[in-house]
Design a protein around this motif. Sequence first.
Motif, PDB file in Angstrom:
ATOM      1  N   ALA A 246       0.742  -1.018  -0.169  1.00 10.84           N
ATOM      2  CA  ALA A 246       0.085   0.043   0.005  1.00 10.84           C
ATOM      3  C   ALA A 246       0.682   0.941  -0.273  1.00 10.84           C
ATOM      4  O   ALA A 246       1.911   1.789   0.829  1.00 10.84           O
ATOM      5  N   PRO A 247       0.246   2.661  -0.310  1.00 11.99           N
ATOM      6  CA  PRO A 247       1.180   3.245  -0.901  1.00 11.99           C
ATOM      7  C   PRO A 247       1.643   3.990   0.135  1.00 11.99           C
ATOM      8  O   PRO A 247       1.804   5.212   1.308  1.00 11.99           O
ATOM      9  N   GLY A 248       0.826   3.642   1.619  1.00 12.05           N
ATOM     10  CA  GLY A 248       0.255   4.714   3.337  1.00 12.05           C
ATOM     11  C   GLY A 248      -0.750   4.276   3.683  1.00 12.05           C
ATOM     12  O   GLY A 248      -0.674   3.093   3.624  1.00 12.05           O
ATOM     13  N   GLY A 249      -0.424   4.644   4.715  1.00 14.87           N
ATOM     14  CA  GLY A 249      -1.481   4.288   6.419  1.00 14.87           C
ATOM     15  C   GLY A 249      -2.896   5.262   6.557  1.00 14.87           C
ATOM     16  O   GLY A 249      -3.369   4.275   7.605  1.00 14.87           O
ATOM     17  N   LYS A 250      -2.195   6.234   6.462  1.00 14.59           N
ATOM     18  CA  LYS A 250      -4.114   6.714   6.256  1.00 14.59           C
ATOM     19  C   LYS A 250      -4.989   6.298   5.429  1.00 14.59           C
ATOM     20  O   LYS A 250      -5.087   6.724   4.156  1.00 14.59           O
ATOM     21  N   LEU A 251      -6.090   6.560   6.461  1.00 16.45           N
ATOM     22  CA  LEU A 251      -7.376   5.294   5.403  1.00 16.45           C
ATOM     23  C   LEU A 251      -8.219   6.025   6.079  1.00 16.45           C
ATOM     24  O   LEU A 251      -8.461   6.512   6.756  1.00 16.45           O
ATOM     25  N   THR A 252      -9.643   6.152   5.050  1.00 14.34           N
ATOM     26  CA  THR A 252     -10.871   6.347   5.590  1.00 14.34           C
ATOM     27  C   THR A 252     -12.104   6.567   4.057  1.00 14.34           C
ATOM     28  O   THR A 252     -11.244   5.941   3.026  1.00 14.34           O
ATOM     29  N   PRO A 253     -13.384   5.931   4.396  1.00 17.94           N
ATOM     30  CA  PRO A 253     -14.197   5.230   3.554  1.00 17.94           C
ATOM     31  C   PRO A 253     -14.343   6.147   2.547  1.00 17.94           C
ATOM     32  O   PRO A 253     -14.876   7.341   2.921  1.00 17.94           O
ATOM     33  N   VAL A 254     -14.484   5.942   1.150  1.00 21.30           N
ATOM     34  CA  VAL A 254     -14.828   7.155   0.177  1.00 21.30           C
ATOM     35  C   VAL A 254     -16.300   7.963   0.879  1.00 21.30           C
ATOM     36  O   VAL A 254     -16.610   8.782   1.103  1.00 21.30           O
TER      37      VAL A 254
END
Length: 689
Positions: A246-254
């Motif tokens: 994965a390019p990063g670790g900060k996530l949220t649903p659309v």
Amino acid sequence: MYPKAIECGNSGDGAPLTLGDDEAVGDLFLPAGHPILLDWDGDGAVEMVDSGDGLCSWRFVDAIADGTPLVDRGLRWGDMSRSHHHDENDLGLCGKIIAAGDFDGDGRPEIILAPRAYSQAPVIVLNLADGAPTDRSGGVELEIVDVTIPQESDAIEKWRGVEMTAFDWDGDGKLDLIAGVPQTGQYWPLDPTTGTAVEDQRDRYHRDGRWKGELGSYSLQLLRNSGSAEKPQFTYVGPIELPSPAPGGKLTPVDPFDPTAGLLILDERGALWHLPLVESGPTPQWGEMKELQTLHGEVFCRSTNLTSIFTAAIEPGGRVDLFAGSNASNACWCRYHGRDRDGRPVYATPQKIKQRDPHINGGFFSVPTVGDWRNTGTADLLVGSIEGYIFWYKTLSTDPLRFAPPERVRVHDEEIRRFGKPNPAAGYHWGSSQGPGDGFNGGYSNPVLVDWNGDGLLDLIVGDMIGLFDWYPNRGTKERPDLDPPLRLHVGDEPLFGPWRVQPGVGDFSGAGLPDIVTMDLDLDLALYRRVGRDDLSGLLPGEKLRYEDGGTIKSTGTYTPQGGDGRGRTKFQVVDWDHNGKLDIVLGVGPQSGSEFYSSYVLLCRNVGSNAEPVFKRPEVLLFNSAGKPLEFWRHAVHPALVDWDGDGEWEIVAGADLGFVWYFKPECFGRAEGEYRVGRVEGDWGL
């Protein structure tokens, strides 16, 4: 005690400065830079909550012409200890919200609250059914079931510092979690002989500008909601199988109400990615990950560097927009414009959320300097920033104290932005001493206003994360500055190089009509670099170590950090005739790095008891005290003082930046007074923070 109004005021009582104009609209500043949206207080309306240290909240009250939201003055729900690296003396509600949602299905949100930095408090779940909590006492400890951890009690330790988001990935109607887990290698470049990190930041990079350590990557991990209202619990299931990390670790649903819209991922450089959810279930199926661009085809990190993301609707049942924190501690809004032909979300360019009479700041580490840059007879305020910009706050009046909204200082038509990343073509192959993860999105500009060439115009000297110093000549007029491209300060054939993130002091010690420069040398001692002369205005003579009366050198912040990181540098120096006796004294802004001279972050004065030509200094004395009569501390890193006389009474006032990013303002009557014994220096053998 809580909630209370977020502190502000321009009277000089030690509160953080604002523009001083209730009608002026500017960018909202967040003390922690990690905003989310939810119905915080149970009134049916969505608020914005910032977390990471002491929690703060704001109501949405209006919007400007293009729809960008505008918030109120805000409420503070907790205060982090000013010595948070040493103790747990927080007040109210402190910590970082790592996920939020209705996990137990009772119709009201819960928050998962991790401890703030340096705290050993547990990760807890707080239910907002009865309104916003004012402390952690009503929380229930979060339980993680992870069969890969032999000791059940150790499972939460594996997950406590991980970024998470609420996401119903199995389609059972209960909110689960997805975690972005860093896969770390040997990040710090180690000397193969000693096994310790290389001391000189220049040696932490290859000559072509590549970091010598391992940069690591991220994996996305699934945790199923296996808990109840009485016992919040999540069970580790396994990774999302992706063809590449994965390019990063900060996530949220659309869309928090529609898992099929997929997952948004923020990478380390602030670029935004989309991962479609093709099929939910016990073993969800995911589509192709792709980087998103804005509605107008821009990458998301073009105008600002996002550091956290969250999706929500301001109005109940309304449009779900993207909200974000930035490395400048602003809150950003990206309007949702539907989906493209591939079903991916489309957002507008990030816009900074607004507030009336916002705080003066330069991001999380504000570095002030002052000077009369428009020939008004009054000092303007310039603030260096974590992004690398320099913000110019023009002083409009002093009684009351008011400022114009900030302008970014420019060289002709180009904004100055200092980066902490390598530029071999410009003569430096190294970047931030702490690598690409700290500085490639900005460079911690440390500005100083000074008439460097003796022509009567205030120029700009700037230090940053690279450890070099540049002089920007002012070719304009006293009323209208106009900066030319910079010249690098040098000693002989080599650039002046020292520990990173230092704001140098400047003053004419030599009596030649040109200011000399005071900064840290490579031995981490305070040194005076005198000028070569008018034939070479960027040239300096070799440094002379400055000393105390007892012959000791003047140390300030930390030392070499063998395990990695960099506790050196960071100190801020102000050369000033403090008591108006014609001798140049030094005000120090210090911090508590490992092995540093001082126990915490203080504003200190070293009085010159020699002469300007041959300066000798007294041991430091404390300038600012708290209400208990002890030295006033400014959190973990260092305090950034500047001296000004806005009220014209001939006495110095202090403005100070520090962690949390505000710029605090103290008049002499609010410096405080010492009561009882205290100690600011470390005891021998103390190598802690």
